[in-house]
Design a protein around this motif. Sequence first.
Motif: not given
Lengths: 309, 309, 309, 309
Positions: C62, C65, C269-270, D202, D283-285
């Motif tokens: 992670d 993130v 990605e996040f 996520f 969040n996007k994920a």
Amino acid sequence: MSEAAKRLWVEEDLGPDFRWSYRASSILFSGKSKYQEIDLVDTPTFGKVLLLDGKMQSTESDEKVYHELLVHPTLLYHPCPRTVFIMGGGEGATAREVLRHRTVEALVMADIDQVVVDACSKHLLRNTQAFADPRLKLVIADARAQLESWPHKFDVIIGDLADPLDGGPCYQLYTQEFYETVVREKLNPGGVFVTQSGPASFNSCTEVFTCIHRTLSTVFPKVLPYAQHIPSFCDTWGYNLAFTSHTQEVLKPEELDQRAAERIVGELEFLDGQTFAGLCQLNKAVRQALANEQEVYTVDSARFIHGTG
Amino acid sequence: MSEAAKRLWVEEDLGPDFRWSYRASSILFSGKSKYQEIDLVDTPTFGKVLLLDGKMQSTESDEKVYHELLVHPTLLYHPCPRTVFIMGGGEGATAREVLRHRTVEALVMADIDQVVVDACSKHLLRNTQAFADPRLKLVIADARAQLESWPHKFDVIIGDLADPLDGGPCYQLYTQEFYETVVREKLNPGGVFVTQSGPASFNSCTEVFTCIHRTLSTVFPKVLPYAQHIPSFCDTWGYNLAFTSHTQEVLKPEELDQRAAERIVGELEFLDGQTFAGLCQLNKAVRQALANEQEVYTVDSARFIHGTG
Amino acid sequence: MSEAAKRLWVEEDLGPDFRWSYRASSILFSGKSKYQEIDLVDTPTFGKVLLLDGKMQSTESDEKVYHELLVHPTLLYHPCPRTVFIMGGGEGATAREVLRHRTVEALVMADIDQVVVDACSKHLLRNTQAFADPRLKLVIADARAQLESWPHKFDVIIGDLADPLDGGPCYQLYTQEFYETVVREKLNPGGVFVTQSGPASFNSCTEVFTCIHRTLSTVFPKVLPYAQHIPSFCDTWGYNLAFTSHTQEVLKPEELDQRAAERIVGELEFLDGQTFAGLCQLNKAVRQALANEQEVYTVDSARFIHGTG
Amino acid sequence: MSEAAKRLWVEEDLGPDFRWSYRASSILFSGKSKYQEIDLVDTPTFGKVLLLDGKMQSTESDEKVYHELLVHPTLLYHPCPRTVFIMGGGEGATAREVLRHRTVEALVMADIDQVVVDACSKHLLRNTQAFADPRLKLVIADARAQLESWPHKFDVIIGDLADPLDGGPCYQLYTQEFYETVVREKLNPGGVFVTQSGPASFNSCTEVFTCIHRTLSTVFPKVLPYAQHIPSFCDTWGYNLAFTSHTQEVLKPEELDQRAAERIVGELEFLDGQTFAGLCQLNKAVRQALANEQEVYTVDSARFIHGTG
């Protein structure tokens, strides 16, 4: 037993970088006295476990070994033990083993901690009968003061005390001064004294075992050290048996067996003459450590094992 | 050593609800062979530790005790051991102790695992010299096949194998058929055989110790069991010493000491005649378990200790 | 991976009565610098883990993130970030994210610890390319001294430092005096500064997060706090983004997305505009804690989170 | 608290190679019902902890966050919730929060486990008053059967069930068929339904969160997902709020605050309009995972999170 209980573990540090953990299935008792923390925990590995200040004292799985070795060689070495004094022993198992001796007429047990005695007499059913035996006089008081002021002397005195931990309640009861001015004075002629003496493996015997041995040797004419591996202590454990008589002979295995058969109610599980003969043959490393030990245990030069009381 | 390393712990399950953990200060080697997983870890508690399949096999802190007891009583009991065969022993310490005997002219060691041998010979400096001794013939191969097909017989055969774990590489080397058709056949007249025999405490001896003893007793005319607490194994450990001669007498402690003085280079740390006499005096509970054991170890009725190989 | 490795665990205390443990499959690096202990461990749970002084700093699972949130909002809020200075960041991931911005022409990264930089650039392959990027000027030196003496000012300064631990190398870099006399002075007009700001959950935000926010608010005209749960930190983590411009508007999600699309190589990605909008909506408990915070971080009144550096 | 208690730890596996441990100062209750194992443990880290089948369900330290988020957005979104049905909720905290709403006239709570209800109502004093509230009708029975056969419909239905574990008591209550034929049928026009929906980080949201969301979306015209980090769950936790009305508008933060002020007794600790607005900005994920989810939860295609019920 619940899943969560399956995930409840007792941790005990065995050294600064070493610990073991055993699962607790239930907590039978958890309390605190003026002197120490007391816990009784049931476990699948060791059965019921008594912890004092978080340190395993005794387990259902092997307490018989520890207590048979503390009590029976001592009483069997005496020609006819009628009166016995136990210092400590609040758990009740030492008294239980002493009271199996038909010769015993009176047993005084002085343990300082009412909470230990109450918790154990309630939960350790194996010892219940001993607490009810009319020959037992249980005194909740300082062992030294009681022994010192007791109006009679004894044939056998047994030290079933916690390890001499720094700040703990017991370390004064391992000193030369105590052995000289109290223990020896309160033994009848021909009397014998035994004390649990801490770890006694080749790599742990110098923590306190060799020092206790040397200390007793300055006070008593003959001291017999012996040792046995106790699984729940995660070590070999030592004892020292001190004689007031200069002429005490080593008993042959068959003599010990003969005396046991005559005097003890029921059969012993672990001990017999041959077993004891083996335990008295200490290995070379421990014998050398005993021979090299220079220190005498005094209040000023106390030596402690790992941990604080 | 780093803080994080301070927080790196090796866990070993000692039972389904019981484990211990010791801090690792560094990982010396970690690998896998065709037969098993091999790790060498340095620790503040035990020094260097060898793990096979995650199970502690040997530690710097007390391997001398284990290996002195495996090797020296066996060789000292033989009148003049010239040729020795070690099954297993890849760590090198068994060979090291055998090669201290001046009478030994040839030593064959057959360990199946090159990875163990390489890792130990590199990292366990105490054994380096043994690996370089010209009397040693090291064969990386199946111990049974080697022993069976070796052109000569031996004065002494030593079983320094992993415990008989289900699925492990070694359990066939504890069977009656193997002892009968291979080991006994490959011993010279008067030859002796010893094998490490697993845990041997009053509460663990029936796992494999008593069964190995009984199995050997069906093949050899005389078998001497003995046991010693090994701290890093967290138990008392058993050995069985098997004699081909019906008339083998028990050596007196002073005889053992005499032979050791004559034959062994340097002084032993743990063992002497009196020590060994003590270790042969098994306690009542273990003696009864030996007497009660009915089972003979065969390929079909194999008994395993906790864990899988 | 070996069985023994299966039993190798990293323990991290999360509080005085609370810890977690995760299995290590291998130890990639373990060393010590003048400043701290450094370990890189591979794990099945988190992938590769970087530990400084035994405290998890970053994990493969992670870290994206954490680093996306540290770098991208900051650079996207700046109209056109050409020059960037990273305090700390030795792991390389912050630089990696910065260098994805097409506008960036020069990046200075000052980390005090060569050992961290070497270990990470060798083992964290995801960051290898960043270390080789010609726009990066890596200086192994004290971040404050470098920033202070650097001949130019920067558009963006990023604080990617270890938590302010008592005795640790970094706590001075969280003080009002440092922000006032160094950070603000070295920002170009319109420049922005961001710093990781420790745990920011409703029950942990007063450890250092609220204090860092208040401290920055005494130096910068506008400070935007935000927070996100980072699993490997076992907590919600806080950031504070400080603006030199009084008139800085909050960017709408679509503006942030637009800038990201124009400026950043590859896809995040996040993070996106909506994500960031959510993270800036702190919950009531944290908002109240921010409002109630009275303390300003100075060298004399430093506040530390649990542990020592 | 005793030293031994200091050494009593609860372990919970968080993954196959990952666990945490927190010290238990006392065991308040440990028992087993027909459905599950129940334990209530007091801890210095989390206060009182409820464990079902060894898995942490709720802790004094942060249950308010979990329960405020489950109950209040749901009831506040309804124009005037008079009748509420809770599936599960045996701990009592969900009922406690519902009963703070002045509009609520009748609350039915159907939990299958009398042992949970008894242990919690005895030991979790914060919930005692709720259990005694005359508006509460507590039924110890299967939630589905009760809801199905209840003579009236409800304004709000709340799913406060254990995670859908394989073999556990609850997984059928997460299926499309149940939502369609029972939940939707038992909601009054304009009614709302909410269910806790498992981990929603996520990297954990695809365990069950996205699937529950998609399942609800096939049954209800509008479903609002939201999530919040709950420290004692060691993860971000997800909820899904389902509306029967196609035209349900998103409430502005100030509308939510306004309704809360009018309807709720006392002040909320964690939630307000701005907080909820933030939690709804996933969040996007997680948003991508929701968009990509294809699976609908049925009895045949049930998906389970780690562990068994």
